[in-house]
Design a protein around this motif. Structure first.
Motif, PDB file in Angstrom:
ATOM      1  N   ARG A  37      44.811   9.845  39.481  1.00  0.00           N
ATOM      2  CA  ARG A  37      44.552  11.143  40.105  1.00  0.00           C
ATOM      3  C   ARG A  37      45.102  11.112  41.540  1.00  0.00           C
ATOM      4  O   ARG A  37      44.685  10.301  42.365  1.00  0.00           O
ATOM      5  N   VAL A  38      46.042  12.004  41.830  1.00  0.00           N
ATOM      6  CA  VAL A  38      46.667  12.086  43.144  1.00  0.00           C
ATOM      7  C   VAL A  38      46.427  13.478  43.719  1.00  0.00           C
ATOM      8  O   VAL A  38      46.720  14.484  43.065  1.00  0.00           O
ATOM      9  N   VAL A  39      45.888  13.525  44.920  1.00  0.00           N
ATOM     10  CA  VAL A  39      45.778  14.784  45.645  1.00  0.00           C
ATOM     11  C   VAL A  39      46.987  14.886  46.572  1.00  0.00           C
ATOM     12  O   VAL A  39      47.239  13.991  47.389  1.00  0.00           O
ATOM     13  N   VAL A  40      47.756  15.966  46.416  1.00  0.00           N
ATOM     14  CA  VAL A  40      48.930  16.210  47.252  1.00  0.00           C
ATOM     15  C   VAL A  40      48.577  17.280  48.283  1.00  0.00           C
ATOM     16  O   VAL A  40      48.187  18.387  47.916  1.00  0.00           O
ATOM     17  N   ILE A  41      48.702  16.948  49.555  1.00  0.00           N
ATOM     18  CA  ILE A  41      48.497  17.922  50.621  1.00  0.00           C
ATOM     19  C   ILE A  41      49.821  18.644  50.824  1.00  0.00           C
ATOM     20  O   ILE A  41      50.827  18.026  51.175  1.00  0.00           O
ATOM     21  N   ASP A  42      49.824  19.944  50.602  1.00  0.00           N
ATOM     22  CA  ASP A  42      51.047  20.743  50.605  1.00  0.00           C
ATOM     23  C   ASP A  42      51.331  21.291  51.999  1.00  0.00           C
ATOM     24  O   ASP A  42      50.651  22.197  52.478  1.00  0.00           O
ATOM     25  N   PHE A  43      52.361  20.749  52.646  1.00  0.00           N
ATOM     26  CA  PHE A  43      52.840  21.281  53.921  1.00  0.00           C
ATOM     27  C   PHE A  43      54.147  22.054  53.752  1.00  0.00           C
ATOM     28  O   PHE A  43      54.724  22.546  54.717  1.00  0.00           O
ATOM     29  N   TYR A  91      45.885  24.004  43.158  1.00  0.00           N
ATOM     30  CA  TYR A  91      46.293  24.175  41.761  1.00  0.00           C
ATOM     31  C   TYR A  91      46.629  22.805  41.172  1.00  0.00           C
ATOM     32  O   TYR A  91      47.044  21.891  41.883  1.00  0.00           O
ATOM     33  N   PRO A  92      46.462  22.642  39.858  1.00  0.00           N
ATOM     34  CA  PRO A  92      46.696  21.340  39.228  1.00  0.00           C
ATOM     35  C   PRO A  92      48.103  21.208  38.649  1.00  0.00           C
ATOM     36  O   PRO A  92      48.758  22.194  38.324  1.00  0.00           O
ATOM     37  N   ASN A  93      48.548  19.975  38.542  1.00  0.00           N
ATOM     38  CA  ASN A  93      49.728  19.613  37.759  1.00  0.00           C
ATOM     39  C   ASN A  93      49.286  18.439  36.891  1.00  0.00           C
ATOM     40  O   ASN A  93      49.515  17.277  37.209  1.00  0.00           O
ATOM     41  N   PRO A  94      48.598  18.728  35.778  1.00  0.00           N
ATOM     42  CA  PRO A  94      47.810  17.708  35.078  1.00  0.00           C
ATOM     43  C   PRO A  94      48.627  16.708  34.272  1.00  0.00           C
ATOM     44  O   PRO A  94      49.726  17.003  33.799  1.00  0.00           O
ATOM     45  N   ALA A  95      48.050  15.534  34.121  1.00  0.00           N
ATOM     46  CA  ALA A  95      48.575  14.473  33.259  1.00  0.00           C
ATOM     47  C   ALA A  95      47.431  13.487  33.023  1.00  0.00           C
ATOM     48  O   ALA A  95      46.329  13.670  33.555  1.00  0.00           O
ATOM     49  N   ASN A 141      53.058   9.793  35.175  1.00  0.00           N
ATOM     50  CA  ASN A 141      51.801  10.207  34.536  1.00  0.00           C
ATOM     51  C   ASN A 141      50.667  10.423  35.526  1.00  0.00           C
ATOM     52  O   ASN A 141      49.493  10.199  35.200  1.00  0.00           O
ATOM     53  N   CYS A 142      50.985  10.867  36.734  1.00  0.00           N
ATOM     54  CA  CYS A 142      49.941  11.130  37.717  1.00  0.00           C
ATOM     55  C   CYS A 142      49.289  12.482  37.435  1.00  0.00           C
ATOM     56  O   CYS A 142      49.972  13.476  37.157  1.00  0.00           O
ATOM     57  N   ASP A 143      47.981  12.504  37.498  1.00  0.00           N
ATOM     58  CA  ASP A 143      47.194  13.724  37.351  1.00  0.00           C
ATOM     59  C   ASP A 143      47.047  14.327  38.749  1.00  0.00           C
ATOM     60  O   ASP A 143      46.249  13.855  39.562  1.00  0.00           O
ATOM     61  N   PRO A 199      40.183  11.246  44.160  1.00  0.00           N
ATOM     62  CA  PRO A 199      41.567  10.765  44.012  1.00  0.00           C
ATOM     63  C   PRO A 199      41.669   9.249  44.008  1.00  0.00           C
ATOM     64  O   PRO A 199      40.880   8.541  44.642  1.00  0.00           O
ATOM     65  N   ASP A 200      42.671   8.761  43.273  1.00  0.00           N
ATOM     66  CA  ASP A 200      43.068   7.357  43.388  1.00  0.00           C
ATOM     67  C   ASP A 200      44.001   7.165  44.579  1.00  0.00           C
ATOM     68  O   ASP A 200      44.151   6.044  45.075  1.00  0.00           O
ATOM     69  N   GLY A 201      44.649   8.256  45.001  1.00  0.00           N
ATOM     70  CA  GLY A 201      45.546   8.214  46.148  1.00  0.00           C
ATOM     71  C   GLY A 201      45.822   9.613  46.652  1.00  0.00           C
ATOM     72  O   GLY A 201      45.590  10.604  45.954  1.00  0.00           O
ATOM     73  N   VAL A 202      46.327   9.707  47.873  1.00  0.00           N
ATOM     74  CA  VAL A 202      46.641  10.993  48.495  1.00  0.00           C
ATOM     75  C   VAL A 202      48.074  10.946  49.003  1.00  0.00           C
ATOM     76  O   VAL A 202      48.505   9.946  49.605  1.00  0.00           O
ATOM     77  N   LEU A 203      48.823  12.014  48.753  1.00  0.00           N
ATOM     78  CA  LEU A 203      50.208  12.126  49.205  1.00  0.00           C
ATOM     79  C   LEU A 203      50.324  13.272  50.194  1.00  0.00           C
ATOM     80  O   LEU A 203      49.874  14.398  49.915  1.00  0.00           O
ATOM     81  N   LEU A 204      50.942  13.011  51.343  1.00  0.00           N
ATOM     82  CA  LEU A 204      51.217  14.022  52.358  1.00  0.00           C
ATOM     83  C   LEU A 204      52.655  14.484  52.171  1.00  0.00           C
ATOM     84  O   LEU A 204      53.584  13.686  52.299  1.00  0.00           O
ATOM     85  N   SER A 205      52.865  15.753  51.861  1.00  0.00           N
ATOM     86  CA  SER A 205      54.194  16.227  51.464  1.00  0.00           C
ATOM     87  C   SER A 205      55.109  16.487  52.656  1.00  0.00           C
ATOM     88  O   SER A 205      54.702  16.449  53.817  1.00  0.00           O
TER      89      SER A 205
END
Length: 354
Positions: A169-175, A161-165, A189-191, A209-215
């Protein structure tokens, strides 16, 4: 209504019921925060655990719908010394007990939580049960109760699901993602696109993505599927990568390090962490029972960047060659302190540089 807190080593404490009244088991852990009970109860990292607060009065400022860290109460149950019957905030009509009843969450009050905490600090965290009466079979049943080993699969999103801005562009991996992480990315202002932990490296990169975040997330990092480590190994070579809490531990595992269980973990908002590069000391919000094995870093491409000053456990890592880093603490820090909030800015800078 009289209830009992029974520990796996046979220790028991008598208290009174509040919230819902079903029998419940889980790993008993303690939180030293003076505030933030709502954020803690709704933090997905507490999934499968019985959460005990050391601060003697809980619930005194009621419930605020805007500060929850997820849509549900995630802890199995709560243990307190005293629960406030009223809210000190005139604009809040919901009490803590009403909140717990609405979410079918049991609790026990009138427990000397500091005494129980001292016991856990000596004996280590252990499983516990909250029940109506202790019988000759209660301890055996507690020890036979199955332990949770798939907590991430239970709590993480099943669909992207998106949390747009308008921004990076950041992809968050949801753990077991906390809302406050999304709030901090939104402030910058991360999309954002949030994806399940089963997402492959190819699928992650298809979002450009410009970056990826591991939650963050609950449980033992070694219980997470091997495919997650494979994804991390591939993605870190392509875009900047940032890990928080469980994400930090998984990043370490993917790069050849090991993790270990702490005797009683770090849970609260007062943990001092030293940045070994700058010498700065921040007070941080933490919630974890596992940590990266410091000695295991020697054979990896990871460098130690932060350490916890109380027990010198690993609190931050950076890859020697790649734009990859992680922290064990929560820089989103809901409800605080916000000393280490600039870690998100560091992530933005890595994406800008890339």
């Amino acid at each position: 209504m009289k209830r009992f807190l029974l520990l796996e080593d046979g220790t028991q404490y008598e208290g009174e019921a509040f919230g819902s009244t079903q029998t419940v088991t889980g790993e008993l852990v303690f939180n030293t925060g003076m505030t933030g009970y709502q954020e803690s109860l709704t933090d997905p990292s507490y999934t499968g655990q019985i959460l005990m607060f050391t601060y003697p009065l809980i619930g005194n400022y009621g419930i605020d719908s805007e500060v929850s860290e997820s849509a549900l109460i995630c802890a199995n149950a709560v243990v307190v010394n005293e629960v406030s019957r009223l809210s000190a905030r005139n604009d809040q009509n919901t009490t803590l007990e009403e909140f717990m009843i609405a979410h079918h969450m049991p609790g026990i009050k009138n427990i000397d939580t500091r005494m129980v905490t001292k016991h856990i600090r000596e004996a280590g965290v252990m499983r516990a049960a909250i029940l109506d009466e202790v019988t000759t079979d209660s301890l055996a049943e507690l020890k036979k109760a199955p332990s949770d080993s798939a907590l991430v699969n239970r709590i993480a999103t099943k669909q992207a699901y998106p949390n747009p801005a308008i921004g990076k562009r950041v992809v968050v991996i949801d753990f077991g993602l906390k809302y406050s992480i999304l709030r901090e990315l939104g402030k910058r202002n991360c999309d954002v696109m949030v994806v399940p932990p089963s997402t492959s490296a190819e699928a992650v990169m298809n979002y450009h993505p410009d970056g990826v975040l591991l939650s963050n997330g609950p449980g033992n990092p070694e219980d997470v599927d091997q495919t997650v480590l494979t994804m991390i190994q591939a993605v870190q070579k392509l875009v900047p990568l940032f890990g928080i809490c469980l994400g930090h531990q998984l990043l370490a595992l993917a790069n050849g390090a090991k993790t270990q269980k702490l005797k009683f973990g770090h849970r609260g908002f007062n943990h001092p962490v030293k940045n070994l590069t700058t010498g700065r000391i921040d007070f941080t919000s933490q919630n974890h029972g596992y940590a990266v094995d410091r000695d295991s870093l020697k054979q990896t491409d990871l460098q130690l960047t932060h350490e916890e000053l109380n027990d010198h456990s690993v609190e931050g890592l950076r890859h020697k060659d790649l734009p990859v880093f992680s922290v064990q603490f929560h820089p989103d820090a809901a409800p605080g302190p916000h000393d280490a909030n600039d870690v998100f800015d560091e992530f933005i800078q890595l994406m800008n540089a890339k």
